[in-house]
Motif scaffolding. Sequence first.
Motif, PDB file in Angstrom:
ATOM      1  N   ILE A 122       1.292  52.660 -26.933  1.00 38.54           N
ATOM      2  CA  ILE A 122       2.291  53.297 -26.120  1.00 38.54           C
ATOM      3  C   ILE A 122       3.436  52.470 -25.965  1.00 38.54           C
ATOM      4  O   ILE A 122       3.494  51.197 -25.665  1.00 38.54           O
ATOM      5  N   VAL A 123       4.770  53.091 -25.984  1.00 38.37           N
ATOM      6  CA  VAL A 123       5.903  52.370 -25.877  1.00 38.37           C
ATOM      7  C   VAL A 123       6.395  52.922 -24.696  1.00 38.37           C
ATOM      8  O   VAL A 123       6.537  54.235 -24.542  1.00 38.37           O
ATOM      9  N   VAL A 124       6.831  52.066 -23.730  1.00 39.14           N
ATOM     10  CA  VAL A 124       7.517  52.399 -22.399  1.00 39.14           C
ATOM     11  C   VAL A 124       9.012  51.894 -22.681  1.00 39.14           C
ATOM     12  O   VAL A 124       9.504  50.812 -22.887  1.00 39.14           O
ATOM     13  N   ASP A 125      10.024  52.978 -22.269  1.00 35.52           N
ATOM     14  CA  ASP A 125      11.360  53.019 -22.340  1.00 35.52           C
ATOM     15  C   ASP A 125      11.738  52.464 -20.743  1.00 35.52           C
ATOM     16  O   ASP A 125      11.484  53.570 -20.057  1.00 35.52           O
ATOM     17  N   LEU A 134      10.438  56.143 -15.621  1.00 38.85           N
ATOM     18  CA  LEU A 134       9.926  55.473 -16.795  1.00 38.85           C
ATOM     19  C   LEU A 134       9.512  56.522 -17.993  1.00 38.85           C
ATOM     20  O   LEU A 134       8.789  57.549 -17.702  1.00 38.85           O
ATOM     21  N   LYS A 135       9.808  56.206 -18.977  1.00 40.16           N
ATOM     22  CA  LYS A 135       9.753  57.134 -20.097  1.00 40.16           C
ATOM     23  C   LYS A 135       8.596  56.467 -21.309  1.00 40.16           C
ATOM     24  O   LYS A 135       8.749  55.459 -21.749  1.00 40.16           O
ATOM     25  N   PHE A 136       7.728  57.230 -21.425  1.00 39.68           N
ATOM     26  CA  PHE A 136       6.289  57.074 -22.200  1.00 39.68           C
ATOM     27  C   PHE A 136       6.532  57.738 -23.691  1.00 39.68           C
ATOM     28  O   PHE A 136       6.472  58.933 -23.425  1.00 39.68           O
ATOM     29  N   VAL A 137       6.148  57.006 -24.623  1.00 33.89           N
ATOM     30  CA  VAL A 137       5.788  57.629 -25.863  1.00 33.89           C
ATOM     31  C   VAL A 137       4.498  57.285 -26.444  1.00 33.89           C
ATOM     32  O   VAL A 137       4.108  55.992 -26.407  1.00 33.89           O
ATOM     33  N   VAL A 138       3.481  58.063 -26.474  1.00 35.22           N
ATOM     34  CA  VAL A 138       2.137  57.978 -26.854  1.00 35.22           C
ATOM     35  C   VAL A 138       2.047  58.157 -28.488  1.00 35.22           C
ATOM     36  O   VAL A 138       2.218  59.369 -28.579  1.00 35.22           O
ATOM     37  N   SER A 151       2.630  62.343 -31.747  1.00 34.95           N
ATOM     38  CA  SER A 151       2.911  61.480 -30.548  1.00 34.95           C
ATOM     39  C   SER A 151       3.467  62.481 -29.270  1.00 34.95           C
ATOM     40  O   SER A 151       3.513  63.721 -29.691  1.00 34.95           O
ATOM     41  N   LEU A 152       3.467  62.120 -28.187  1.00 37.26           N
ATOM     42  CA  LEU A 152       3.328  62.769 -27.097  1.00 37.26           C
ATOM     43  C   LEU A 152       4.471  61.988 -26.198  1.00 37.26           C
ATOM     44  O   LEU A 152       4.309  60.754 -25.998  1.00 37.26           O
TER      45      LEU A 152
END
Length: 159
Positions: A122-125, A134-138, A151-152
């Motif tokens: 998970i990357v949190v922007d 908070l923007k998440f990319v799983v 990815s989601l």
Amino acid sequence: SPGQTLVETVIAAALISLGILAALSLTTRSEKQNTSAKSLTEATKYATQAADYLRSQRTQLGWATMNSKTGADVVNNYATYCLNALPESPATYLDLVPGGCSDNTFIPDDSVDGNSIFTRQIVVDTSSASGGILKFVVTVNWQEQITRTTSLEMELTSW
């Protein structure tokens, strides 16, 4: 004439052999496509589980606590976590260690060795955190002949 019958038989056998080889080739290709589709489905399931988990953590911990946790781990507006297993409690979420997945950090499963072929990160922007977002990319990766990825992306807001 006898020679023509032999030639016709050889040609017919060759054509039948080509047909059988083509059918076998399609079967092999179909099996590879089915395996790839199954892996993509499994990877999508793992990404969706992580997204559902993050939503539940926002509900249990609150947006401010999630923002505080990710804010403590941020490097250049991004915090990265490896989630080979989803934490079982909100307190465990707060103990997540920042950093990406290593080559041997797989999601556990029911296989003989207990590990799947998948990694989940998970990357949190946090660049929009001051605006309450908070923007998440799983991202879920797995290895077939090459490394595959699904990815989601999602946003959690302070509501």
